[in-house]
Design a protein around this motif. Sequence first.
Motif, PDB file in Angstrom:
ATOM      1  N   PRO A 130       0.998  -1.110  -0.099  1.00 18.21           N
ATOM      2  CA  PRO A 130       0.042   0.046   0.106  1.00 18.21           C
ATOM      3  C   PRO A 130       0.850   1.279   0.052  1.00 18.21           C
ATOM      4  CG  PRO A 130      -0.838  -1.570   1.583  1.00 18.21           C
ATOM      5  CD  PRO A 130       0.403  -2.137   0.817  1.00 18.21           C
ATOM      6  N   GLY A 131       0.211   2.388  -0.654  1.00 15.97           N
ATOM      7  CA  GLY A 131       1.038   3.517  -0.841  1.00 15.97           C
ATOM      8  C   GLY A 131       1.608   3.772  -2.078  1.00 15.97           C
ATOM      9  N   GLY A 132       2.399   4.571  -2.402  1.00 12.49           N
ATOM     10  CA  GLY A 132       2.893   4.989  -3.526  1.00 12.49           C
ATOM     11  C   GLY A 132       3.378   6.316  -3.890  1.00 12.49           C
ATOM     12  N   GLY A 133       3.315   6.808  -4.831  1.00 16.10           N
ATOM     13  CA  GLY A 133       3.747   8.058  -5.215  1.00 16.10           C
ATOM     14  C   GLY A 133       3.259   9.490  -4.630  1.00 16.10           C
ATOM     15  N   PHE A 134       2.065   9.397  -4.366  1.00 16.61           N
ATOM     16  CA  PHE A 134       1.195  10.579  -3.831  1.00 16.61           C
ATOM     17  C   PHE A 134       1.500  10.559  -2.359  1.00 16.61           C
ATOM     18  CE2 PHE A 134      -1.249  10.235  -7.441  1.00 16.61           C
ATOM     19  CZ  PHE A 134      -1.074  11.396  -7.974  1.00 16.61           C
ATOM     20  N   GLN A 135       1.274   9.374  -1.415  1.00 17.32           N
ATOM     21  CA  GLN A 135       1.666   9.369  -0.172  1.00 17.32           C
ATOM     22  C   GLN A 135       3.132   9.429   0.142  1.00 17.32           C
ATOM     23  OE1 GLN A 135       0.044   7.103  -2.034  1.00 17.32           O
ATOM     24  NE2 GLN A 135      -1.742   6.276  -0.765  1.00 17.32           N
ATOM     25  N   GLY A 136       4.007   8.799  -0.668  1.00 14.76           N
ATOM     26  CA  GLY A 136       5.430   8.985  -0.338  1.00 14.76           C
ATOM     27  C   GLY A 136       6.026  10.289  -0.735  1.00 14.76           C
ATOM     28  N   GLY A 137       5.202  10.971  -1.704  1.00 12.67           N
ATOM     29  CA  GLY A 137       5.759  12.375  -1.900  1.00 12.67           C
ATOM     30  C   GLY A 137       5.278  13.349  -0.805  1.00 12.67           C
ATOM     31  N   VAL A 138       4.283  13.086   0.024  1.00 11.69           N
ATOM     32  CA  VAL A 138       4.012  14.181   0.602  1.00 11.69           C
ATOM     33  C   VAL A 138       4.814  13.766   2.046  1.00 11.69           C
ATOM     34  CG1 VAL A 138       2.151  14.365   2.600  1.00 11.69           C
ATOM     35  CG2 VAL A 138       1.365  14.056   0.091  1.00 11.69           C
ATOM     36  N   ILE A 139       5.326  12.462   2.147  1.00 10.59           N
ATOM     37  CA  ILE A 139       6.192  12.425   3.358  1.00 10.59           C
ATOM     38  C   ILE A 139       7.754  12.898   3.035  1.00 10.59           C
ATOM     39  CG2 ILE A 139       7.441  10.497   4.659  1.00 10.59           C
ATOM     40  CD1 ILE A 139       4.966   8.612   4.051  1.00 10.59           C
ATOM     41  N   LEU A 140       7.958  12.692   1.698  1.00 11.96           N
ATOM     42  CA  LEU A 140       9.272  13.586   1.278  1.00 11.96           C
ATOM     43  C   LEU A 140       9.110  14.973   1.789  1.00 11.96           C
ATOM     44  CD1 LEU A 140      10.490  12.125  -2.070  1.00 11.96           C
ATOM     45  CD2 LEU A 140      11.436  11.672   0.319  1.00 11.96           C
ATOM     46  N   ALA A 141       8.077  15.669   1.184  1.00 15.38           N
ATOM     47  CA  ALA A 141       7.835  17.139   1.600  1.00 15.38           C
ATOM     48  C   ALA A 141       7.786  17.286   2.864  1.00 15.38           C
ATOM     49  CB  ALA A 141       6.505  17.589   0.877  1.00 15.38           C
ATOM     50  N   ALA A 142       7.216  16.629   3.860  1.00 16.14           N
ATOM     51  CA  ALA A 142       7.393  16.690   5.362  1.00 16.14           C
ATOM     52  C   ALA A 142       8.727  16.604   5.684  1.00 16.14           C
ATOM     53  CB  ALA A 142       6.540  15.634   6.052  1.00 16.14           C
ATOM     54  N   ALA A 143       9.822  15.769   5.043  1.00 15.17           N
ATOM     55  CA  ALA A 143      11.068  15.454   5.498  1.00 15.17           C
ATOM     56  C   ALA A 143      11.828  16.776   5.085  1.00 15.17           C
ATOM     57  CB  ALA A 143      11.499  14.287   4.572  1.00 15.17           C
ATOM     58  N   PHE A 144      11.602  17.399   3.948  1.00 14.70           N
ATOM     59  CA  PHE A 144      12.256  18.604   3.633  1.00 14.70           C
ATOM     60  C   PHE A 144      11.826  19.667   4.313  1.00 14.70           C
ATOM     61  CE2 PHE A 144      13.858  15.952   0.111  1.00 14.70           C
ATOM     62  CZ  PHE A 144      15.113  16.337  -0.008  1.00 14.70           C
ATOM     63  N   PHE A 145      10.461  19.780   5.036  1.00 13.90           N
ATOM     64  CA  PHE A 145      10.108  20.879   5.589  1.00 13.90           C
ATOM     65  C   PHE A 145      10.752  20.897   7.154  1.00 13.90           C
ATOM     66  CE2 PHE A 145       6.826  22.971   8.134  1.00 13.90           C
ATOM     67  CZ  PHE A 145       7.100  24.445   7.829  1.00 13.90           C
ATOM     68  N   MET A 146      10.971  19.755   7.522  1.00 11.56           N
ATOM     69  CA  MET A 146      11.528  19.498   9.037  1.00 11.56           C
ATOM     70  C   MET A 146      12.774  20.371   9.276  1.00 11.56           C
ATOM     71  SD  MET A 146      10.384  16.518  10.716  1.00 11.56           S
ATOM     72  CE  MET A 146       9.701  17.015  12.022  1.00 11.56           C
ATOM     73  N   PRO A 147      13.801  20.463   8.286  1.00 13.50           N
ATOM     74  CA  PRO A 147      15.028  21.331   8.925  1.00 13.50           C
ATOM     75  C   PRO A 147      14.614  22.777   8.873  1.00 13.50           C
ATOM     76  CG  PRO A 147      15.663  19.512   7.252  1.00 13.50           C
ATOM     77  CD  PRO A 147      14.230  19.700   7.304  1.00 13.50           C
ATOM     78  N   GLN A 148      13.745  23.259   7.943  1.00 11.18           N
ATOM     79  CA  GLN A 148      13.484  24.223   7.996  1.00 11.18           C
ATOM     80  C   GLN A 148      12.464  24.861   9.219  1.00 11.18           C
ATOM     81  OE1 GLN A 148      11.045  25.821   4.679  1.00 11.18           O
ATOM     82  NE2 GLN A 148      12.187  27.563   4.305  1.00 11.18           N
TER      83      GLN A 148
END
Lengths: 234, 98
Positions: free
Chosen positions: A130-148
Amino acid sequence: MRQYNSMRRLTSLLFLAGLGLLLAAILQRLNFGQPPMIVGDAINAAAPAQVGAANLVTSVVLAYRGFDTLLELTILFTAATAAGLALGREPGDRLADPEAGPIVRAGADLFFPLLLVVGLYIIFHGHLTPGGGFQGGVILAAAFFMPQLARPASRLEHRMTTLIEGLAGATFILIGLLALFEGEAFLTPLLGVGTLGTLLSAGTLPMLYLAVGLKVGAELAGLLASLAEMGAEE
Amino acid sequence: MEWLVLIIVVVMLGAAVAVLLLQHYLAVLAAWSVVSLGLSVLFVIVRAPDVAMTEAAIGAGLSSVLFALVLRRVGLWRIDTGVPGDAVKKLPGREPQR
């Protein structure tokens, strides 16, 4: 004023009555618990042999309804572009917010690689689990927002996210167009089915999901970053 | 399994009522994301893990961050910088919040 209010109430009541009538009419024609559609069963039976994705949802999202997904991406792109236009003022020499406390900073350092791995895992295994590009993409976005979040002075490279976004979107369309050269319909999965349940299966579907994931991630990371850089109301 | 669904639904309803009653905007946001989180667990229980993932990532995670940033942008919530003189500007009709 009072007349206006009572008029408004009357209109609301009329609207509610109409809506209730419509819903009642639909409910009366609907056999509860007996889906009239047979598409789902047909796809469940045919998809593993036709597409080769162990996750049947993915075979619907990218193979049977690939064009739909492309339009979904377009909608997301349009929304993000519109938001970027509305927010697109340069932050200028506005003072950045002070750094967060040690707990948030340590948490961000800890979570950044973790979220990166989880996001990429979900994207790469989109055709298996389960999962895919949309879900993983949102998690990636969250990852890159974290340092900020931890260090607001460090700005995201907007040129980079725009580049990734454009390249990923172009890749999705290009993979779709490649099917035309093979004499198939737009976005037909190529490269054969492969063994069901292995990482290199389902033809071009993993590539499509990688493009989707990178596009969604870059888009949302850029949106969050530009919203954060705007800062508070002056 | 049914008692688990019952607990989740009660928590979701409580959080939804809290959204209406709470005064602090950030608290409203937290209660609202509890609704999304409960919904994503419900999706797992009815065996829709794909939808559950989307709900958890977008409904509970991303949109909460988005709303928090927007609240900050429109001046309904400010990060406490601790700098003296950095008083919250009072908006007409609204109490400033920290």
